[in-house]
Motif scaffolding. Structure first.
Motif, PDB file in Angstrom:
ATOM      1  N   THR A  62       9.125  69.032 -60.876  1.00 24.86           N
ATOM      2  CA  THR A  62      10.441  68.565 -61.306  1.00 24.86           C
ATOM      3  C   THR A  62      11.400  69.735 -61.496  1.00 24.86           C
ATOM      4  N   LYS A  63      10.933  70.780 -62.163  1.00 26.93           N
ATOM      5  CA  LYS A  63      11.785  71.948 -62.405  1.00 26.93           C
ATOM      6  C   LYS A  63      12.115  72.645 -61.094  1.00 26.93           C
ATOM      7  N   LYS A  64      11.152  72.714 -60.183  1.00 27.78           N
ATOM      8  CA  LYS A  64      11.375  73.344 -58.881  1.00 27.78           C
ATOM      9  C   LYS A  64      12.475  72.596 -58.114  1.00 27.78           C
ATOM     10  N   GLU A  65      12.418  71.267 -58.130  1.00 31.68           N
ATOM     11  CA  GLU A  65      13.450  70.454 -57.470  1.00 31.68           C
ATOM     12  C   GLU A  65      14.806  70.665 -58.129  1.00 31.68           C
ATOM     13  N   HIS A  66      14.819  70.715 -59.462  1.00 29.87           N
ATOM     14  CA  HIS A  66      16.066  70.934 -60.194  1.00 29.87           C
ATOM     15  C   HIS A  66      16.679  72.284 -59.824  1.00 29.87           C
ATOM     16  N   LEU A  67      15.866  73.317 -59.785  1.00 26.22           N
ATOM     17  CA  LEU A  67      16.361  74.652 -59.426  1.00 26.22           C
ATOM     18  C   LEU A  67      16.884  74.671 -57.996  1.00 26.22           C
ATOM     19  N   LYS A  68      16.216  73.947 -57.103  1.00 19.33           N
ATOM     20  CA  LYS A  68      16.656  73.878 -55.709  1.00 19.33           C
ATOM     21  C   LYS A  68      18.032  73.214 -55.609  1.00 19.33           C
ATOM     22  N   LEU A  69      18.225  72.126 -56.358  1.00 22.19           N
ATOM     23  CA  LEU A  69      19.526  71.440 -56.371  1.00 22.19           C
ATOM     24  C   LEU A  69      20.618  72.338 -56.938  1.00 22.19           C
ATOM     25  N   GLU A  70      20.293  73.084 -57.989  1.00 20.23           N
ATOM     26  CA  GLU A  70      21.267  74.013 -58.581  1.00 20.23           C
ATOM     27  C   GLU A  70      21.686  75.075 -57.563  1.00 20.23           C
TER      28      GLU A  70
END
Length: 147
Positions: A62-70
């Motif tokens: 989840t955090k990896k996806e969030h960082l990718k979106l950022e």
């Protein structure tokens, strides 16, 4: 006795991952090193040991996806050519922000004055806050305005 990762450890490691700073790269090696402090082990746990724990695995993904979106959001923002350009833009935006705050303060003052004066004149707050009537309620046709 083998070292165990308890549910409490899992929650703390997942919490660490959820609060991972954007400035630092998130990878399993960094998570293992961070987990070492939480577990109070001499050596960091292996990636496989942490990956087996569903809570940690889900928090990581989840955090990896969030960082990718950022990162994708930041790519769309134009970069200033120099520090001077960035400083000029910041100064311009601060001045614009200050002007908008001053305008908002004036508008709030006018709204308070209107509410106060209309209350003194006998209008209730509910009457003042009533929605505006639609064109059909006023008996007007679209395109014609009252003079």
């Amino acid at each position: 006795m083998p070292k165990m990762i308890t549910e409490q450890h899992e929650r703390k490691i997942a919490q660490m991952i959820r609060h991972w700073p954007i400035e630092h790269a998130l990878d399993w090696n960094a998570v293992c090193i961070g987990a070492q402090g939480i577990l109070a082990w001499d050596n960091p746990p292996t990636r496989q040991a942490l990956d087996k724990k569903i809570l940690i695995k889900v928090a990581y993904k989840t955090k990896k996806e969030h960082l990718k979106l950022e990162k994708q959001k930041l790519k769309g923002i134009p970069r200033p050519r120099s520090t001077l350009d960035a400083m000029k833009k910041i100064t311009r935006l601060q001045a614009e922000n200050d002007a908008l705050r001053a305008e908002l303060a004036k508008m709030a003052e006018i709204a308070n004055r209107l509410i106060y004066n209309s209350t003194i004149a006998g209008l209730s707050r509910e009457r003042l806050m009533a929605p505006l009537p639609t064109l059909s309620e006023r008996g007007e046709r679209p395109g014609t305005a009252r003079q």
